[in-house]
Design a protein around this motif. Structure first.
Motif, short mmCIF file in Angstrom:
data_model
loop_
_atom_site.label_atom_id
_atom_site.label_comp_id
_atom_site.label_asym_id
_atom_site.label_seq_id
_atom_site.Cartn_x
_atom_site.Cartn_y
_atom_site.Cartn_z
N HIS A 187 0.85 -1.20 0.00
CA HIS A 187 0.00 0.00 0.00
C HIS A 187 0.88 1.25 0.00
O HIS A 187 0.96 1.98 0.99
N VAL A 192 -4.62 2.55 -6.26
CA VAL A 192 -4.41 1.10 -6.35
C VAL A 192 -4.47 0.66 -7.80
O VAL A 192 -5.39 1.06 -8.54
N GLY A 401 -4.96 -1.85 -0.35
CA GLY A 401 -3.83 -1.40 -1.16
C GLY A 401 -3.62 0.10 -1.16
O GLY A 401 -2.64 0.60 -1.74
#
Length: 528
Positions: A187, A192, A401
């Motif tokens: 992350h 994402v 993420g």
């Protein structure tokens, strides 16, 4: 028939092996962290492999107490047969059940433990080897009943670690562990990147049915994330190439395009009937090209509309899985068919197709991702997702993420609203004159359903046609007939005696549809 099936199995084996040289093939086992918090003598952090079914808690962690049953230690039978329950009691930690590998499917072990009340399952390997991914079995009528209902996470642990846990439990220790998925997906920033390796084939059984249901269910959330710029989504499709020795065979010709370069298995696994593998390759290519076309117009989210509409309108079961039906979907979404065709190229050419060549290259693992060998496969921030392909769990993985505190609202609330009907009417039927539309905006994305207006139900496919049905049809836009108001009187040419007809009222003359000429002071209302 049996000879055909035998040849098909042999051919598909060659096709899979032809995906990439064996020396470079690399399947990556996705792991989460397992930390023992007590007793002190075995405290520490250990690796565990995430199971490819159930619902891993991506972005989070779970604490629990590990139990090793005295009976049914492989979990292949229902624990209720032995009077065993793992249901948590108030104030106690959730129960994680440790079972041994062997004698039955991984998924069945987890299902039996879940039914007995377990919150998670640890499977101890029975041989010393590097961790592997526990996959679900080939689904049939019996296995699908429990695979799709597994909702708890599971993980495989190494044999030696399993023995350590068993020894500690048998000596009377309270063994507490923490399963942690917070680092299972990187992350690094506030966007994402994720990709879905999918297939347009809807006749491969339970797994295809589950994939199609996920596509429809996830579309709304995917489009919100993409429209808001929170994600960058890319669809992918797996193809194989036909070995040189089989290129001219009837089987390869029916399963491949571009002279054996791009192939897919026969949907029914029967060369003599139904659709062929090359039909699937062509539709996969079309879906890739739809994405490329909409991506260039900065509306990549429209791909979700195309693939879900194609599933609904052009299923193999109804013999509509073809170019004509696909193009009707493309047209309804206002897309340029010519640009899609140009992207697809010539499937009969003895040359590479740049789009599909790019897909084959992408199948080979790069960096931390590993090869894509399972269909369907979701990849989030270059890590392969493991677990059930289900909206809630997939959304949780995608949301994990994002860099902390940068998650969009869709990750923080289940109340997701979309507004897809405002753009091209969602590709659904509409009657602008009567301000009627078949487009309905729902949590799961827009659906095309003929409307119910003033008690009158419209019927049709919701995409190209909707017609008023039943009594009261003249109340809706006057049944499409002429109408007017003169000197405080309303006139309509619509009559309904079991069938709507457009007939000018007394004292008026015309076709009843576009015009009726006359005066309210003649005929029925005449004062002359």
């Amino acid at each position: 028939m049996e000879l055909q099936r035998s040849f098909l199995g042999l051919l598909l084996g060659f096709l899979v092996l032809s995906l990439t040289p064996l020396s470079s093939a690399r399947f990556v086992v996705e792991k989460n962290s397992l930390r023992v918090t007590s007793p002190d003598k075995i405290k520490g952090t250990y690796d565990s492999a995430i199971g490819n079914f159930g619902i891993p808690q991506y972005g989070g962690s779970m604490a629990g107490a590990v139990l090793y049953p005295k009976e049914n230690q492989k979990g292949c039978k229902e624990f209720s047969e032995f009077g065993i329950s793992f249901k948590s009691t108030p104030g106690a930690l959730p129960k994680f059940v440790l079972v041994d590998r062997g004698d039955c499917f991984f998924a069945l072990k987890v299902w039996n433990a879940q039914k007995a009340g377990a919150s998670a399952v640890l499977v101890a390997d029975n041989i010393e080897e590097p961790l592997i991914t526990m996959d679900s079995p080939e689904e049939d009528g019996s296995t699908s009943k429990y695979i799709e209902n597994i909702t708890i996470p599971s993980a495989l642990i190494e044999k030696s670690f399993g023995q350590t846990l068993k020894k500690s439990i048998s000596s009377g220790d309270m063994v507490n562990v923490n399963l942690d998925w917070r680092e299972a997906v990187p992350h690094p920033d506030d966007r994402v990147e994720y990709e879905l390796w999918t297939n347009s084939n809807d006749e491969c059984g339970v797994k295809c049915d589950m994939l199609m249901e996920f596509m429809k269910d996830f579309r709304g959330a995917a489009q919100i994330l993409e429209i808001g710029g929170y994600t960058q989504f890319t669809p992918h499709y797996i193809t194989w190439y036909c070995p040189q020795a089989f290129t001219l065979s009837k089987q390869c010709k029916s399963q491949c395009i571009n002279h054996g370069r791009y192939c897919a298995p026969d949907p029914e696994q029967d060369f003599s009937t139904g659709y062929e593998g090359k039909d699937v390759v062509l539709e996969n290519l079309r879906q890739l090209c739809v994405f490329k076309v909409v991506n260039k117009t900065n509306k990549p989210w429209v791909w979700w509309d195309y693939v879900t509409d194609f599933q609904i309108r052009c299923p193999m079961k109804e013999k509509k899985y073809n170019k004509e039906c696909a193009e009707s979907v493309i047209k309804s979404l206002g897309l340029d068919i010519k640009k899609v065709e140009q992207c697809m190229g010539d499937p009969t050419a003895d040359s590479e197709n740049s789009v599909l060549k790019e897909e084959q290259d992408a199948q080979v693992g790069k960096g931390s991702r590993g090869d894509v060998t399972i269909l369907p496969t979701l990849v989030v921030n270059n890590r392969q997702y493991r677990g059930k392909l289900e909206k809630g769990s997939v959304l949780k993985a995608i949301c994990s993420g994002f860099e902390e505190t940068t998650e969009p609202a869709v990750c923080l609330s289940s109340d997701v609203e979309t507004n897809e009907c405002l753009d091209n009417n969602g590709g659904c039927w509409q009657n602008k004159a009567a301000n009627l539309t078949a487009c309905k905006d729902t949590f799961r994305g827009r659906v095309c359903e003929c409307p119910l207006v003033d008690g009158v139900q419209f019927k049709g496919d919701g995409y190209t046609t909707c017609e008023a049905s039943g009594p009261g049809r003249c109340k809706v836009n006057n049944g499409g007939c002429w109408h007017d108001a003169q000197d405080g009187h309303a006139f309509s040419a619509c009559t309904d005696n079991g069938e709507v007809q457009c007939q000018c009222p007394h004292g008026f003359k015309g076709d009843g549809v576009k015009s009726c000429e006359g005066s309210c002071f003649t005929g029925k209302y005449g004062l002359a």
